[in-house]
Motif scaffolding. Structure first.
Motif, mmCIF file in Angstrom:
data_model
loop_
_atom_site.group_PDB
_atom_site.id
_atom_site.type_symbol
_atom_site.label_atom_id
_atom_site.label_comp_id
_atom_site.label_asym_id
_atom_site.label_seq_id
_atom_site.Cartn_x
_atom_site.Cartn_y
_atom_site.Cartn_z
ATOM 1 N N GLN A 75 0.824 -1.211 0.000
ATOM 2 C CA GLN A 75 0.000 0.000 0.000
ATOM 3 C C GLN A 75 0.855 1.256 0.000
ATOM 4 O OE1 GLN A 75 -2.887 -0.261 3.170
ATOM 5 N NE2 GLN A 75 -4.020 -1.907 2.151
ATOM 6 N N VAL A 76 1.937 1.254 0.755
ATOM 7 C CA VAL A 76 2.841 2.413 0.762
ATOM 8 C C VAL A 76 3.395 2.654 -0.629
ATOM 9 C CG1 VAL A 76 5.075 3.287 1.581
ATOM 10 C CG2 VAL A 76 3.484 2.280 3.192
ATOM 11 N N GLN A 77 3.887 1.606 -1.270
ATOM 12 C CA GLN A 77 4.478 1.773 -2.597
ATOM 13 C C GLN A 77 3.438 2.234 -3.613
ATOM 14 O OE1 GLN A 77 7.900 1.719 -3.147
ATOM 15 N NE2 GLN A 77 7.054 2.822 -4.889
ATOM 16 N N THR A 78 2.229 1.692 -3.530
ATOM 17 C CA THR A 78 1.161 2.125 -4.442
ATOM 18 C C THR A 78 0.819 3.588 -4.200
ATOM 19 O OG1 THR A 78 0.275 -0.127 -4.538
ATOM 20 C CG2 THR A 78 -1.197 1.653 -5.225
ATOM 21 N N ALA A 79 0.718 3.990 -2.938
ATOM 22 C CA ALA A 79 0.418 5.391 -2.608
ATOM 23 C C ALA A 79 1.515 6.320 -3.130
ATOM 24 C CB ALA A 79 0.253 5.555 -1.099
ATOM 25 N N ILE A 80 2.763 5.949 -2.938
ATOM 26 C CA ILE A 80 3.885 6.765 -3.433
ATOM 27 C C ILE A 80 3.828 6.872 -4.956
ATOM 28 C CG2 ILE A 80 6.397 6.815 -3.720
ATOM 29 C CD1 ILE A 80 6.552 5.632 -0.831
ATOM 30 N N ASN A 81 3.592 5.754 -5.617
ATOM 31 C CA ASN A 81 3.492 5.763 -7.087
ATOM 32 C C ASN A 81 2.341 6.647 -7.553
ATOM 33 O OD1 ASN A 81 5.639 3.990 -7.198
ATOM 34 N ND2 ASN A 81 4.361 2.185 -7.550
ATOM 35 N N ASN A 82 1.189 6.538 -6.878
ATOM 36 C CA ASN A 82 0.032 7.363 -7.244
ATOM 37 C C ASN A 82 0.328 8.846 -7.037
ATOM 38 O OD1 ASN A 82 -1.414 5.086 -7.934
ATOM 39 N ND2 ASN A 82 -2.549 5.002 -6.006
ATOM 40 N N ALA A 83 0.972 9.184 -5.928
ATOM 41 C CA ALA A 83 1.318 10.587 -5.663
ATOM 42 C C ALA A 83 2.292 11.114 -6.713
ATOM 43 C CB ALA A 83 1.907 10.727 -4.260
ATOM 44 N N GLN A 84 3.230 10.279 -7.138
ATOM 45 C CA GLN A 84 4.168 10.692 -8.180
ATOM 46 C C GLN A 84 3.433 10.938 -9.498
ATOM 47 O OE1 GLN A 84 6.953 7.427 -7.964
ATOM 48 N NE2 GLN A 84 8.262 8.499 -6.494
ATOM 49 N N LYS A 85 2.543 10.026 -9.875
ATOM 50 C CA LYS A 85 1.779 10.185 -11.117
ATOM 51 C C LYS A 85 0.940 11.458 -11.094
ATOM 52 C CE LYS A 85 1.235 5.247 -11.904
ATOM 53 N NZ LYS A 85 0.297 4.125 -11.781
ATOM 54 N N MET A 86 0.394 11.788 -9.917
ATOM 55 C CA MET A 86 -0.479 12.959 -9.805
ATOM 56 C C MET A 86 0.295 14.223 -9.437
ATOM 57 S SD MET A 86 -3.679 11.093 -7.943
ATOM 58 C CE MET A 86 -4.785 12.489 -8.086
ATOM 59 N N LYS A 87 1.629 14.099 -9.367
ATOM 60 C CA LYS A 87 2.494 15.228 -9.018
ATOM 61 C C LYS A 87 2.106 15.848 -7.665
ATOM 62 C CE LYS A 87 3.615 16.349 -13.833
ATOM 63 N NZ LYS A 87 4.081 15.057 -14.106
ATOM 64 N N LEU A 88 1.896 14.973 -6.681
ATOM 65 C CA LEU A 88 1.501 15.408 -5.343
ATOM 66 C C LEU A 88 2.522 15.028 -4.272
ATOM 67 C CD1 LEU A 88 -2.308 14.534 -5.479
ATOM 68 C CD2 LEU A 88 -1.255 16.798 -5.617
ATOM 69 N N THR A 89 3.752 14.728 -4.688
ATOM 70 C CA THR A 89 4.756 14.318 -3.703
ATOM 71 C C THR A 89 5.164 15.458 -2.766
ATOM 72 O OG1 THR A 89 6.515 14.698 -5.322
ATOM 73 C CG2 THR A 89 5.675 12.432 -5.095
ATOM 74 N N ASP A 90 4.887 16.706 -3.148
ATOM 75 C CA ASP A 90 5.180 17.834 -2.253
ATOM 76 C C ASP A 90 4.138 17.971 -1.144
ATOM 77 O OD1 ASP A 90 7.397 18.436 -3.739
ATOM 78 O OD2 ASP A 90 6.469 20.090 -4.829
ATOM 79 N N THR A 91 2.942 17.436 -1.363
ATOM 80 C CA THR A 91 1.878 17.591 -0.375
ATOM 81 C C THR A 91 1.454 16.289 0.297
ATOM 82 O OG1 THR A 91 0.196 17.418 -2.106
ATOM 83 C CG2 THR A 91 0.902 19.640 -1.478
ATOM 84 N N CYS A 92 1.864 15.161 -0.252
ATOM 85 C CA CYS A 92 1.500 13.852 0.308
ATOM 86 C C CYS A 92 2.748 13.011 0.527
ATOM 87 C CB CYS A 92 0.576 13.095 -0.642
ATOM 88 S SG CYS A 92 -1.044 13.828 -0.845
ATOM 89 N N GLU A 93 2.870 12.503 1.730
ATOM 90 C CA GLU A 93 3.992 11.637 2.055
ATOM 91 C C GLU A 93 3.446 10.371 2.704
ATOM 92 O OE1 GLU A 93 7.679 11.956 5.103
ATOM 93 O OE2 GLU A 93 7.324 13.709 3.823
ATOM 94 N N PHE A 94 3.974 9.224 2.308
ATOM 95 C CA PHE A 94 3.475 7.946 2.808
ATOM 96 C C PHE A 94 4.631 7.114 3.318
ATOM 97 C CE2 PHE A 94 0.801 9.467 -0.639
ATOM 98 C CZ PHE A 94 -0.411 9.571 0.016
ATOM 99 N N GLN A 95 4.376 6.392 4.409
ATOM 100 C CA GLN A 95 5.423 5.551 4.957
ATOM 101 C C GLN A 95 4.863 4.333 5.669
ATOM 102 O OE1 GLN A 95 7.729 8.033 7.536
ATOM 103 N NE2 GLN A 95 6.243 8.032 9.155
ATOM 104 N N LEU A 96 5.707 3.340 5.774
ATOM 105 C CA LEU A 96 5.383 2.114 6.480
ATOM 106 C C LEU A 96 5.496 2.396 7.973
ATOM 107 C CD1 LEU A 96 4.754 -0.877 5.800
ATOM 108 C CD2 LEU A 96 7.189 -1.316 6.058
ATOM 109 N N ALA A 97 4.401 2.242 8.698
ATOM 110 C CA ALA A 97 4.416 2.496 10.138
ATOM 111 C C ALA A 97 3.208 1.835 10.786
ATOM 112 C CB ALA A 97 4.407 3.997 10.416
ATOM 113 N N ASN A 98 3.347 1.563 12.060
ATOM 114 C CA ASN A 98 2.291 0.940 12.842
ATOM 115 C C ASN A 98 1.607 2.014 13.677
ATOM 116 O OD1 ASN A 98 0.836 -0.461 14.844
ATOM 117 N ND2 ASN A 98 2.240 -2.186 14.755
#
Length: 157
Positions: free
Chosen positions: A80-103
């Motif tokens: 899910q983290v990798q998919t979210a990062i890929n989606n944010a990159q495609k939508m050019k939202l990496t400046d406003t959305c950050e995703f990470q593996l965490a509990n």
């Protein structure tokens, strides 16, 4: 926790196929046209109260529609983290959305860092509810800030 992580990694593709960008249920009205519209309306309904992360759909929606918002999403699923990062990159939202593996029971953030903590249909999956709520409180800034949570549950009648 390994068993749950493996479960989410294995099932994310199925959920994404069924639910698209938003891995949560919807808010249905008499005029709702489809499931995706209902999912977006669920976000809007929570945001009406001034307000998770799955594959990042809700976080990306929020940052696109509310300027100046920065979202940090966590999940225990590396897929899910990798998919979210890929989606944010495609939508050019990496400046406003950050995703990470965490509990959510052991958050990697400092005390009182967030103005708003937002959980969309994930609390029901967390085994220790008291610790979960304690962690949400720990990262939420004190003094009028907001914790929003939508969750599904059932009860016997």
């Amino acid at each position: 926790m390994l068993l749950r992580t493996s479960f989410y990694d294995r099932t994310t593709s199925v959920w994404e196929e069924i639910w698209s960008d938003h891995l949560h249920h919807g808010y249905y009205t008499k005029t709702t046209k489809n499931n995706y519209e209902a999912q977006v309306e669920m976000i809007e309904q929570l945001l009406k109260f001034n307000v998770g992360c799955g594959i990042g759909g809700s976080s990306m929606y929020i940052t696109q529609h509310y300027l100046g918002v920065q979202c940090y999403g966590i999940t225990i699923s590396s897929k899910q983290v990798q998919t979210a990062i890929n989606n944010a990159q495609k939508m050019k939202l990496t400046d406003t959305c950050e995703f990470q593996l965490a509990n959510a029971l052991s958050l990697p953030f400092p005390n009182e860092i967030f103005d708003i903590v937002y959980s969309m249909e994930s609390g029901e999956h967390i085994p220790d509810k008291r610790k979960f709520m304690s962690q949400m409180n720990y990262v939420l800034k004190s003094g009028g800030d907001l914790f929003m949570m939508a969750t599904w549950c059932h009860r016997t009648v």
